[in-house]
Design a protein around this motif. Structure first.
Motif, short mmCIF file in Angstrom:
data_model
loop_
_atom_site.label_atom_id
_atom_site.label_comp_id
_atom_site.label_asym_id
_atom_site.label_seq_id
_atom_site.Cartn_x
_atom_site.Cartn_y
_atom_site.Cartn_z
N ARG A 4 0.85 -1.19 0.00
CA ARG A 4 0.00 0.00 0.00
C ARG A 4 0.89 1.24 0.00
O ARG A 4 1.75 1.37 0.86
N VAL A 5 0.65 2.14 -0.96
CA VAL A 5 1.55 3.27 -1.19
C VAL A 5 0.81 4.61 -1.06
O VAL A 5 -0.29 4.77 -1.56
N LEU A 6 1.48 5.54 -0.38
CA LEU A 6 1.02 6.93 -0.32
C LEU A 6 1.96 7.76 -1.18
O LEU A 6 3.18 7.65 -1.05
N ILE A 7 1.39 8.57 -2.08
CA ILE A 7 2.19 9.44 -2.95
C ILE A 7 2.08 10.87 -2.43
O ILE A 7 0.97 11.38 -2.25
N PHE A 13 1.15 16.58 -11.98
CA PHE A 13 1.75 15.82 -13.07
C PHE A 13 2.60 14.67 -12.50
O PHE A 13 2.51 13.53 -12.97
N MET A 14 3.43 14.97 -11.50
CA MET A 14 4.30 13.94 -10.91
C MET A 14 3.49 12.88 -10.17
O MET A 14 3.82 11.69 -10.22
N ARG A 15 2.43 13.30 -9.47
CA ARG A 15 1.58 12.32 -8.79
C ARG A 15 0.94 11.38 -9.81
O ARG A 15 0.91 10.17 -9.62
N ASN A 16 0.44 11.96 -10.91
CA ASN A 16 -0.17 11.13 -11.96
C ASN A 16 0.84 10.16 -12.54
O ASN A 16 0.52 8.99 -12.78
N LEU A 17 2.05 10.64 -12.80
CA LEU A 17 3.10 9.81 -13.38
C LEU A 17 3.43 8.64 -12.44
O LEU A 17 3.49 7.49 -12.87
N GLU A 23 0.34 1.74 -10.38
CA GLU A 23 -0.95 1.06 -10.46
C GLU A 23 -0.79 -0.33 -11.07
O GLU A 23 0.00 -0.54 -11.97
N GLY A 24 -1.58 -1.25 -10.56
CA GLY A 24 -1.49 -2.61 -11.07
C GLY A 24 -0.66 -3.48 -10.15
O GLY A 24 -1.06 -4.58 -9.81
N GLU A 25 0.51 -2.96 -9.74
CA GLU A 25 1.38 -3.74 -8.85
C GLU A 25 1.24 -3.32 -7.40
O GLU A 25 1.60 -4.07 -6.49
N PHE A 26 0.76 -2.10 -7.18
CA PHE A 26 0.65 -1.55 -5.83
C PHE A 26 -0.72 -0.93 -5.65
O PHE A 26 -1.37 -0.55 -6.62
N GLN A 27 -1.14 -0.80 -4.40
CA GLN A 27 -2.40 -0.14 -4.09
C GLN A 27 -2.10 1.28 -3.63
O GLN A 27 -1.38 1.48 -2.64
N ILE A 28 -2.61 2.28 -4.35
CA ILE A 28 -2.42 3.67 -3.97
C ILE A 28 -3.49 4.02 -2.93
O ILE A 28 -4.68 3.99 -3.24
N VAL A 29 -3.06 4.33 -1.70
CA VAL A 29 -4.03 4.60 -0.64
C VAL A 29 -4.33 6.09 -0.48
O VAL A 29 -5.28 6.47 0.19
N GLY A 30 -3.50 6.95 -1.09
CA GLY A 30 -3.75 8.38 -0.98
C GLY A 30 -2.71 9.18 -1.75
O GLY A 30 -1.65 8.66 -2.10
N GLU A 31 -3.06 10.43 -2.01
CA GLU A 31 -2.14 11.36 -2.67
C GLU A 31 -2.16 12.67 -1.91
O GLU A 31 -3.23 13.25 -1.71
N PHE A 105 10.86 10.50 -13.51
CA PHE A 105 10.79 9.10 -13.09
C PHE A 105 10.75 8.18 -14.30
O PHE A 105 10.12 8.47 -15.28
N GLN A 106 11.44 7.05 -14.14
CA GLN A 106 11.33 6.00 -15.14
C GLN A 106 10.98 4.73 -14.39
O GLN A 106 11.51 4.45 -13.32
N LYS A 107 10.05 3.99 -14.96
CA LYS A 107 9.49 2.82 -14.26
C LYS A 107 10.55 1.89 -13.68
O LYS A 107 10.46 1.53 -12.51
#
Length: 118
Positions: A4-7, A13-17, A23-31, A105-107
């Protein structure tokens, strides 16, 4: 179990990136848009990992990381920084950050940093 990840970044733009990369590998719990929101959301959601921008309004990422680590010494924080912020990176690591990634950032870099932190 999904990590579970908090950004936390003041740039939408950076949050979206980051969200797209995670997404897909981690659960975004908040920004969060600033360090105050980041600390509040950390307390509310108890994420496994925080992706924390260093330069943010109200409270920067270093102060927010310090506060999170005081509350939860087991917290995992990865700092997000622009190239050329070496002094701030040292302060962030001292504050308790596990590692860092540089913008843009690069994946592969993001996933490597997460892999070595968690």
């Amino acid at each position: 179990m999904v990590t579970r990840v908090l950004i936390a970044d003041d740039s939408e733009f950076m949050r979206n990136l980051l969200r797209e990369i995670l997404e897909g590998e981690f659960q975004i719990v908040g920004e969060a848009e600033n360090g105050v929101e980041a600390v509040n959301m950390y307390e509310e959601h108890g994420p496994d990992l925080v992706m924390m921008d260093i330069v943010m309004p109200i409270r920067d990422g270093i102060e927010a990381t310090t506060e999170i680590m005081e509350e939860d010494p087991g917290a995992t924080v990865i700092m997000c920084t622009s190239v050329g912020q070496e002094e701030k990176m040292k302060a962030a690591i001292k504050a308790g950050a596990e590692g860092y990634i540089t913008k843009p950032f690069q994946k592969p870099n993001v996933l490597d940093a997460i892999g070595s932190a968690v």
